[in-house]
Motif scaffolding. Structure first.
Motif, PDB file in Angstrom:
ATOM      1  N   ALA A  38       0.835  -1.205   0.000  1.00 24.65           N
ATOM      2  CA  ALA A  38       0.000   0.000   0.000  1.00 24.65           C
ATOM      3  C   ALA A  38       0.871   1.257   0.000  1.00 24.65           C
ATOM      4  O   ALA A  38       0.603   2.216  -0.739  1.00 24.65           O
ATOM      5  CB  ALA A  38      -0.924  -0.002   1.214  1.00 24.65           C
ATOM      6  N   PHE A  39       1.926   1.258   0.820  1.00 19.38           N
ATOM      7  CA  PHE A  39       2.834   2.407   0.850  1.00 19.38           C
ATOM      8  C   PHE A  39       3.543   2.571  -0.498  1.00 19.38           C
ATOM      9  O   PHE A  39       3.699   3.688  -1.003  1.00 19.38           O
ATOM     10  CB  PHE A  39       3.878   2.244   1.956  1.00 19.38           C
ATOM     11  CG  PHE A  39       3.372   2.498   3.345  1.00 19.38           C
ATOM     12  CD1 PHE A  39       2.408   3.460   3.596  1.00 19.38           C
ATOM     13  CD2 PHE A  39       3.875   1.773   4.430  1.00 19.38           C
ATOM     14  CE1 PHE A  39       1.954   3.712   4.892  1.00 19.38           C
ATOM     15  CE2 PHE A  39       3.433   2.020   5.719  1.00 19.38           C
ATOM     16  CZ  PHE A  39       2.464   2.985   5.950  1.00 19.38           C
ATOM     17  N   ALA A  40       3.975   1.448  -1.082  1.00 13.79           N
ATOM     18  CA  ALA A  40       4.679   1.502  -2.367  1.00 13.79           C
ATOM     19  C   ALA A  40       3.743   2.010  -3.470  1.00 13.79           C
ATOM     20  O   ALA A  40       4.133   2.843  -4.302  1.00 13.79           O
ATOM     21  CB  ALA A  40       5.237   0.126  -2.721  1.00 13.79           C
ATOM     22  N   THR A  41       2.522   1.516  -3.475  1.00 20.43           N
ATOM     23  CA  THR A  41       1.542   1.948  -4.470  1.00 20.43           C
ATOM     24  C   THR A  41       1.254   3.445  -4.342  1.00 20.43           C
ATOM     25  O   THR A  41       0.998   4.132  -5.339  1.00 20.43           O
ATOM     26  CB  THR A  41       0.239   1.142  -4.315  1.00 20.43           C
ATOM     27  OG1 THR A  41       0.535  -0.250  -4.503  1.00 20.43           O
ATOM     28  CG2 THR A  41      -0.801   1.559  -5.333  1.00 20.43           C
ATOM     29  N   ALA A  42       1.321   3.949  -3.105  1.00 17.60           N
ATOM     30  CA  ALA A  42       1.065   5.369  -2.864  1.00 17.60           C
ATOM     31  C   ALA A  42       2.236   6.251  -3.294  1.00 17.60           C
ATOM     32  O   ALA A  42       2.119   7.474  -3.281  1.00 17.60           O
ATOM     33  CB  ALA A  42       0.749   5.594  -1.385  1.00 17.60           C
ATOM     34  N   GLY A  43       3.365   5.606  -3.641  1.00 16.83           N
ATOM     35  CA  GLY A  43       4.460   6.373  -4.224  1.00 16.83           C
ATOM     36  C   GLY A  43       5.694   6.593  -3.369  1.00 16.83           C
ATOM     37  O   GLY A  43       6.563   7.388  -3.738  1.00 16.83           O
ATOM     38  N   CYS A  44       5.806   5.890  -2.236  1.00 15.61           N
ATOM     39  CA  CYS A  44       6.980   6.123  -1.382  1.00 15.61           C
ATOM     40  C   CYS A  44       8.262   5.662  -2.078  1.00 15.61           C
ATOM     41  O   CYS A  44       8.257   4.740  -2.896  1.00 15.61           O
ATOM     42  CB  CYS A  44       6.824   5.426  -0.040  1.00 15.61           C
ATOM     43  SG  CYS A  44       6.954   3.632  -0.098  1.00 15.61           S
TER      44      CYS A  44
END
Length: 243
Positions: A38-44
């Motif tokens: 979820a964090f990766a998908t959000a662009g982190c």
């Protein structure tokens, strides 16, 4: 500045503690890998992992959860907690971590940290967790007699990738970052510093942003992301200096 969303692992789950108290853990996700995705998908751009059980017990405990995260995302990831031998460092880096964080062992065996920095340039960070400026060890369960700045200065010429500085009394308490203490530390160092503990809003990140000129290169954000006070895209936008 770089945003480091935090995934703290306890008993295989994604939790947040209040001021480092293992008895005061709130479970936010039963699947750390799903949270990482979820964090990766959000662009982190990075992920910050902590093996809380490992930090207390002195050896990696949540290995399975970390490996699942590494399978789930391609985002560069750093991990701290219970990593106290050269063999353990080697195993984690071979498993796919970009960087390992050494905390307790930095106090007890600084020579090991320096050796690791030589063996794996740019892939070793030192975690300095402090109460009132004094370093805590063993998962914050014990207080040393070493000042945070003195510990950081020991590694100035070692090639440490970053110092991760946490004010324990701010961690999980949503009271804002100890900006003054973090800047004071960074001003005395050439090693980059990552701020940790206390981010509760975008305003806290805005307050931290001018400290970039002192060598603070990023901020770790945990509870504020989980309870929705901060989103990954908004935090990145603020830390990049965008309006």
């Amino acid at each position: 500045m770089i945003l480091f969303p935090a995934i703290d692992l306890k008993d295989g789950k994604c939790v947040r503690l209040l001021r480092g108290d293992m008895a005061r853990a709130t479970v936010f996700n039963d699947s750390p890998a799903a949270q990482a995705k979820a964090f990766a998908t959000a662009g982190c751009e990075w992920l910050h992992l902590v093996d809380l059980n490992g930090a207390v017990e002195g050896h990696p405990v949540n290995r399975a959860a970390v490996l699942e995260i590494l399978k789930a995302v391609e985002v560069p990831t750093q991990l701290g907690g219970g990593i106290r031998t050269i063999e353990s460092i080697a195993q984690w880096l071979e498993a796919g971590l970009q960087r390992v964080i050494l905390g307790t062992i930095a106090v007890k065996e600084p020579g090991l940290v320096k050796a690791a920095c030589k063996q794996w340039p740019g892939r070793i960070a030192v975690g300095i967790d402090a109460r009132d400026g004094i370093v805590a060890v063993d998962g914050w369960t014990k207080q040393s007699t070493v000042r945070a700045l003195d510990l950081a200065l020991r590694f100035e010429d070692a090639g440490v990738a970053a110092i991760i500085y946490t004010d324990i009394d701010r961690d999980g308490a949503m009271g804002g970052v100890n900006v003054d203490a973090t800047i004071t530390l960074a001003q005395h160092l050439t090693t980059p510093v990552i701020a940790s503990g206390g981010v509760s809003s975008l305003d806290d990140l805005r307050e931290l942003l001018p400290a970039e000129e002192h060598g603070i290169i990023g901020a770790i954000v945990g509870r504020a992301l989980y309870d929705g006070r901060v989103t990954v895209p908004d935090a990145i936008r603020v830390l990049k200096g965008e309006r």
